[in-house]
Design a protein around this motif. Structure first.
Motif, PDB file in Angstrom:
ATOM      1  N   VAL A  91     164.854 107.235  77.044  1.00  0.00           N
ATOM      2  CA  VAL A  91     164.249 106.121  77.775  1.00  0.00           C
ATOM      3  C   VAL A  91     163.254 106.581  78.829  1.00  0.00           C
ATOM      4  N   PHE A  92     163.529 107.699  79.487  1.00  0.00           N
ATOM      5  CA  PHE A  92     162.730 108.079  80.650  1.00  0.00           C
ATOM      6  C   PHE A  92     161.799 109.274  80.438  1.00  0.00           C
ATOM      7  N   VAL A  93     161.948 110.015  79.345  1.00  0.00           N
ATOM      8  CA  VAL A  93     161.110 111.201  79.132  1.00  0.00           C
ATOM      9  C   VAL A  93     160.030 110.886  78.097  1.00  0.00           C
ATOM     10  N   PRO A  94     158.757 110.880  78.500  1.00  0.00           N
ATOM     11  CA  PRO A  94     157.671 110.581  77.549  1.00  0.00           C
ATOM     12  C   PRO A  94     157.609 111.611  76.425  1.00  0.00           C
ATOM     13  N   GLY A  95     157.461 111.125  75.194  1.00  0.00           N
ATOM     14  CA  GLY A  95     157.262 112.001  74.046  1.00  0.00           C
ATOM     15  C   GLY A  95     158.472 112.769  73.577  1.00  0.00           C
ATOM     16  N   LEU A  96     159.639 112.502  74.160  1.00  0.00           N
ATOM     17  CA  LEU A  96     160.825 113.275  73.773  1.00  0.00           C
ATOM     18  C   LEU A  96     161.165 113.077  72.296  1.00  0.00           C
ATOM     19  N   TRP A  97     160.899 111.890  71.790  1.00  0.00           N
ATOM     20  CA  TRP A  97     161.263 111.615  70.402  1.00  0.00           C
ATOM     21  C   TRP A  97     160.473 112.468  69.413  1.00  0.00           C
ATOM     22  N   ASN A  98     159.358 113.011  69.839  1.00  0.00           N
ATOM     23  CA  ASN A  98     158.547 113.858  68.958  1.00  0.00           C
ATOM     24  C   ASN A  98     159.262 115.159  68.594  1.00  0.00           C
ATOM     25  N   VAL A  99     160.228 115.564  69.414  1.00  0.00           N
ATOM     26  CA  VAL A  99     160.956 116.812  69.153  1.00  0.00           C
ATOM     27  C   VAL A  99     162.440 116.545  68.926  1.00  0.00           C
ATOM     28  N   VAL A 100     162.782 115.302  68.624  1.00  0.00           N
ATOM     29  CA  VAL A 100     164.199 114.939  68.568  1.00  0.00           C
ATOM     30  C   VAL A 100     164.949 115.660  67.448  1.00  0.00           C
ATOM     31  N   GLU A 101     164.236 115.969  66.340  1.00  0.00           N
ATOM     32  CA  GLU A 101     164.912 116.653  65.232  1.00  0.00           C
ATOM     33  C   GLU A 101     165.402 118.044  65.649  1.00  0.00           C
ATOM     34  N   TYR A 102     164.703 118.646  66.612  1.00  0.00           N
ATOM     35  CA  TYR A 102     165.138 119.942  67.126  1.00  0.00           C
ATOM     36  C   TYR A 102     166.314 119.802  68.092  1.00  0.00           C
ATOM     37  N   LEU A 103     166.447 118.626  68.671  1.00  0.00           N
ATOM     38  CA  LEU A 103     167.524 118.384  69.627  1.00  0.00           C
ATOM     39  C   LEU A 103     168.841 118.009  68.947  1.00  0.00           C
ATOM     40  N   PHE A 104     168.768 117.415  67.763  1.00  0.00           N
ATOM     41  CA  PHE A 104     169.982 116.962  67.087  1.00  0.00           C
ATOM     42  C   PHE A 104     170.997 118.091  66.854  1.00  0.00           C
ATOM     43  N   PRO A 105     170.580 119.270  66.378  1.00  0.00           N
ATOM     44  CA  PRO A 105     171.573 120.344  66.198  1.00  0.00           C
ATOM     45  C   PRO A 105     172.282 120.725  67.498  1.00  0.00           C
ATOM     46  N   PHE A 106     171.538 120.739  68.614  1.00  0.00           N
ATOM     47  CA  PHE A 106     172.156 121.054  69.895  1.00  0.00           C
ATOM     48  C   PHE A 106     173.145 119.962  70.308  1.00  0.00           C
ATOM     49  N   ALA A 107     172.768 118.700  70.063  1.00  0.00           N
ATOM     50  CA  ALA A 107     173.661 117.592  70.407  1.00  0.00           C
ATOM     51  C   ALA A 107     174.941 117.648  69.576  1.00  0.00           C
ATOM     52  N   MET A 108     174.809 117.908  68.278  1.00  0.00           N
ATOM     53  CA  MET A 108     175.996 117.979  67.429  1.00  0.00           C
ATOM     54  C   MET A 108     176.886 119.155  67.823  1.00  0.00           C
ATOM     55  N   THR A 109     176.264 120.272  68.195  1.00  0.00           N
ATOM     56  CA  THR A 109     177.046 121.425  68.657  1.00  0.00           C
ATOM     57  C   THR A 109     177.817 121.085  69.923  1.00  0.00           C
ATOM     58  N   ALA A 110     177.150 120.382  70.844  1.00  0.00           N
ATOM     59  CA  ALA A 110     177.814 119.983  72.085  1.00  0.00           C
ATOM     60  C   ALA A 110     178.995 119.069  71.798  1.00  0.00           C
ATOM     61  N   PHE A 111     178.802 118.095  70.922  1.00  0.00           N
ATOM     62  CA  PHE A 111     179.906 117.193  70.572  1.00  0.00           C
ATOM     63  C   PHE A 111     181.031 117.951  69.863  1.00  0.00           C
ATOM     64  N   LEU A 112     180.666 118.921  69.018  1.00  0.00           N
ATOM     65  CA  LEU A 112     181.679 119.706  68.328  1.00  0.00           C
ATOM     66  C   LEU A 112     182.529 120.488  69.323  1.00  0.00           C
ATOM     67  N   SER A 138     176.179 115.543  60.257  1.00  0.00           N
ATOM     68  CA  SER A 138     176.557 114.503  61.216  1.00  0.00           C
ATOM     69  C   SER A 138     177.633 113.590  60.645  1.00  0.00           C
ATOM     70  N   MET A 139     177.458 113.184  59.403  1.00  0.00           N
ATOM     71  CA  MET A 139     178.432 112.292  58.776  1.00  0.00           C
ATOM     72  C   MET A 139     179.792 112.972  58.606  1.00  0.00           C
ATOM     73  N   LEU A 140     179.784 114.243  58.193  1.00  0.00           N
ATOM     74  CA  LEU A 140     181.048 114.959  57.993  1.00  0.00           C
ATOM     75  C   LEU A 140     181.813 115.105  59.303  1.00  0.00           C
ATOM     76  N   GLY A 141     181.104 115.474  60.370  1.00  0.00           N
ATOM     77  CA  GLY A 141     181.757 115.575  61.666  1.00  0.00           C
ATOM     78  C   GLY A 141     182.297 114.236  62.144  1.00  0.00           C
ATOM     79  N   THR A 142     181.511 113.195  61.926  1.00  0.00           N
ATOM     80  CA  THR A 142     181.937 111.852  62.326  1.00  0.00           C
ATOM     81  C   THR A 142     183.195 111.421  61.583  1.00  0.00           C
ATOM     82  N   ILE A 143     183.202 111.651  60.271  1.00  0.00           N
ATOM     83  CA  ILE A 143     184.354 111.247  59.461  1.00  0.00           C
ATOM     84  C   ILE A 143     185.623 111.932  59.954  1.00  0.00           C
ATOM     85  N   PHE A 144     185.517 113.218  60.304  1.00  0.00           N
ATOM     86  CA  PHE A 144     186.702 113.942  60.776  1.00  0.00           C
ATOM     87  C   PHE A 144     187.248 113.323  62.061  1.00  0.00           C
TER      88      PHE A 144
END
Length: 377
Positions: free
Chosen positions: A104-125, A188-194
């Motif tokens: 919401v607050f960082v301009p252009g962040l969505w342009n690199v979101v695919e690189y952020l997803f692995p870090f987010a999933m690792t954090a949740f794991l 993402s789906m496999l982790g969610t299902i577990f």
């Protein structure tokens, strides 16, 4: 809470969620009234995000001191040990807060979101591993030693364990609904299902145990808000299912049609309403609001009244938009739509008012039991 309002009310045709760019685009073409509403919503997101981080820092500091006390060792041997699951629950919430605030607050962040997803999933794991270790320690000890007191389990506080797993699961599900990379969606789906499966199984077991104890011994009044814990739990599980369905659609070409989403949202929202009405009836019968919200007694457990309001509002927005609007049962921005939106807004406002009221009552001075309150009175 304001974030879900933004997601459904701010146009974002190029991204699955609202971003800084979509908000800026709406700001440029809307009138003064629209801009004021946007400012209020953004201020709400910022205020509650900052509040969450402040509370997180304070609670981590207090918990660090508590772990070095004898009271911590005693807690681990009682039913109250489930409160330790609040740590992974809160950490998972923090990752969600960071992700939403960045979008919401960082301009252009969505342009690199695919690189952020692995870090987010690792954090949740990692948080999920913490939740598993904590759960195994608490309930493994109870199963091995048999020290769990079923007679004193006359509430639904034990559902906090399922709540923690569900929070990890719904966070893990975000890339499934937002990524365009098949591997990311699949992981993402496999982790969610577990984690969601763990949450459902644990919730069913603990719900039966809690209900049996309440039917035998009556409700432990101070833990009364736990009766509403199924509401936010259902919100997380329902959103996770919707995110999985989106991942199946975008990543694996298994198309989930709008009527199926209506079925999912209607079932979960109906269960939430049932839990809400039953809990309200019981809490009124035992005088919980009169004692802990409006009376002289103070209990930290009263904060449990807030999360159900958040959960009902959030999933209500999904039911309204994904269930009713997308299936043509209600036209967006019609009079009926605004009536439904107003009803959900009332729930949100009540939750916010309750939170600030409890802040004044509980943070200004230490909690007081009903017996102590009677002596003072």
């Amino acid at each position: 809470m304001n974030c879900k309002a933004l997601i459904f009310l701010v146009p974002h045709p190029n991204t699955p969620i609202v971003t800084f760019d979509s908000i800026a685009a709406l700001w440029a073409k809307t009138d003064v009234t629209g801009q004021m509403l946007l400012l209020i919503a953004l201020a709400g997101v910022a205020i509650f995000a900052i509040r969450h981080l402040q509370s997180l820092i304070w609670n981590l500091s207090e918990f660090s001191r508590f772990r070095r006390s004898s009271a911590y060792l005693q807690l681990r041997e009682t039913n109250g040990a489930v409160m330790l699951m609040a740590l992974p629950l809160t950490l998972a919430m923090t990752i969600n807060v960071a992700f939403v605030s960045g979008a919401v607050f960082v301009p252009g962040l969505w342009n690199v979101v695919e690189y952020l997803f692995p870090f987010a999933m690792t954090a949740f794991l990692l948080v999920g591993v913490l939740a598993l270790r904590t759960f195994a320690d608490i309930f493994g000890r109870a199963l091995a030693n048999g020290h769990f007191d079923c007679t004193r389990n006359n509430n639904l506080t034990q559902l906090l364990a399922a709540f923690a797993f569900a929070m990890v699961g719904v966070g893990m599900a975000a890339p499934a609904a937002m990524s365009t990379v098949k591997l990311t969606i699949g992981l993402s789906m496999l982790g969610t299902i577990f984690f969601i499966t763990a949450a459902v199984v644990i919730a069913l077991i603990l719900l039966v145990l809690g209900a049996r104890a309440m039917l035998t011994n009556g409700l432990a009044v101070e833990a009364g808000p736990s009766l509403w814990m199924p509401i936010p739990l259902l919100t997380l599980i329902g959103i996770a299912m919707l995110r999985i369905s989106h991942g199946l659609h975008s990543g694996f070409e298994l198309h989930i049609e709008a009527p199926h989403r209506l079925l999912i949202t209607a079932v979960f929202f109906s269960l939430q309403l049932l839990a809400g009405l039953l809990g309200l009836s019981v809490l009124r019968r035992v005088g919980y609001f009169r004692t802990y919200l409006n009376g002289p007694a103070r209990s930290p457990g009263a904060y449990g009244l807030i999360c159900p309001a958040v959960g009902l509002f959030v999933f209500g927005m999904f039911f309204l938009h994904v269930g009713l609007v997308q299936n043509g049962l209600i036209e967006k921005f019609s009079p009926v739509y605004f009536v439904a939106l107003a009803a959900l807004a009332v729930v949100q406002v009540l939750g916010i008012i309750t939170m600030f009221r409890l802040d004044r009552r509980l943070l200004a001075q230490p909690a007081r039991s009903p017996a102590e309150a009677e002596r003072v009175a």
